[in-house]
Enzyme design. Structure first.
Site, PDB file in Angstrom:
ATOM      1  N   THR A   1       0.819  -1.204   0.000  1.00 54.17           N
ATOM      2  CA  THR A   1       0.000   0.000   0.000  1.00 54.17           C
ATOM      3  C   THR A   1       0.858   1.263   0.000  1.00 54.17           C
ATOM      4  O   THR A   1       2.041   1.237   0.339  1.00 54.17           O
ATOM      5  CB  THR A   1      -0.947   0.029   1.215  1.00 54.17           C
ATOM      6  OG1 THR A   1      -0.176   0.065   2.414  1.00 54.17           O
ATOM      7  CG2 THR A   1      -1.861  -1.183   1.230  1.00 54.17           C
ATOM      8  N   ASP A   2       0.219   2.358  -0.377  1.00 58.43           N
ATOM      9  CA  ASP A   2       0.904   3.657  -0.365  1.00 58.43           C
ATOM     10  C   ASP A   2       0.542   4.407   0.917  1.00 58.43           C
ATOM     11  O   ASP A   2      -0.101   3.855   1.814  1.00 58.43           O
ATOM     12  CB  ASP A   2       0.552   4.450  -1.622  1.00 58.43           C
ATOM     13  CG  ASP A   2      -0.934   4.744  -1.754  1.00 58.43           C
ATOM     14  OD1 ASP A   2      -1.676   4.652  -0.748  1.00 58.43           O
ATOM     15  OD2 ASP A   2      -1.363   5.074  -2.867  1.00 58.43           O
TER      16      ASP A   2
END
Length: 141
Positions: A15-16
């Site tokens: 994920t970012d």
């Protein structure tokens, strides 16, 4: 139509900063889906590689539809969209647990000789496998 489904648990590292799956991770998931399809059909690219051939990706196309987030399961549905003498096109749907489409994609592959990367007909390498792919692609037409 023959399809294969691979369940993947989204890891935090995928994920970012917003907690959304980073777009490049979808390409890894497509490969997991393609590998699952090949396994489900009873074939193995390891055998083809032992014969001196590899199957590079020639094109990837991903259309993002809905975000995926850490901790959610994701399902990659894979099938053979088309098969001709040289090219195999795989199609994918990346799905949320409830069936919502997060992304659609295609990848295009060819088979080449490992020593010189010259293309060779898939049918010449493994006629049974080639014919199975043609059959799957025709079922969806």
């Amino acid at each position: 139509m023959f399809t294969s489904t691979k369940e993947i648990e989204i890891r935090y590292a995928e994920t970012d900063q917003m907690g959304v799956v980073y777009h490049a991770n979808y390409v890894v998931w497509l490969e997991l889906g393609r590998s699952q399809l090949i396994t489900d059909l009873g074939y193995s690219f390891i055998e083809i590689e032992r014969q001196g051939y590899v199957s590079p990706v020639m094109n990837v196309n991903i259309n993002y539809k809905a975000s995926l987030r850490y901790g959610e399961p994701v399902f990659v549905k894979t099938w053979v969209k088309s098969q001709d003498k040289l090219r195999t096109v795989y199609a994918y749907e990346v799905l949320h647990k409830d069936g919502t489409v997060a992304a659609t994609a295609t990848t295009e592959h060819i088979i080449v000789k490992k020593e010189n990367f010259r293309p060779i007909s898939f049918k010449k390498i493994d006629e049974e496998w080639f014919n199975k792919y043609v059959e799957i692609a025709e079922q969806q037409a």
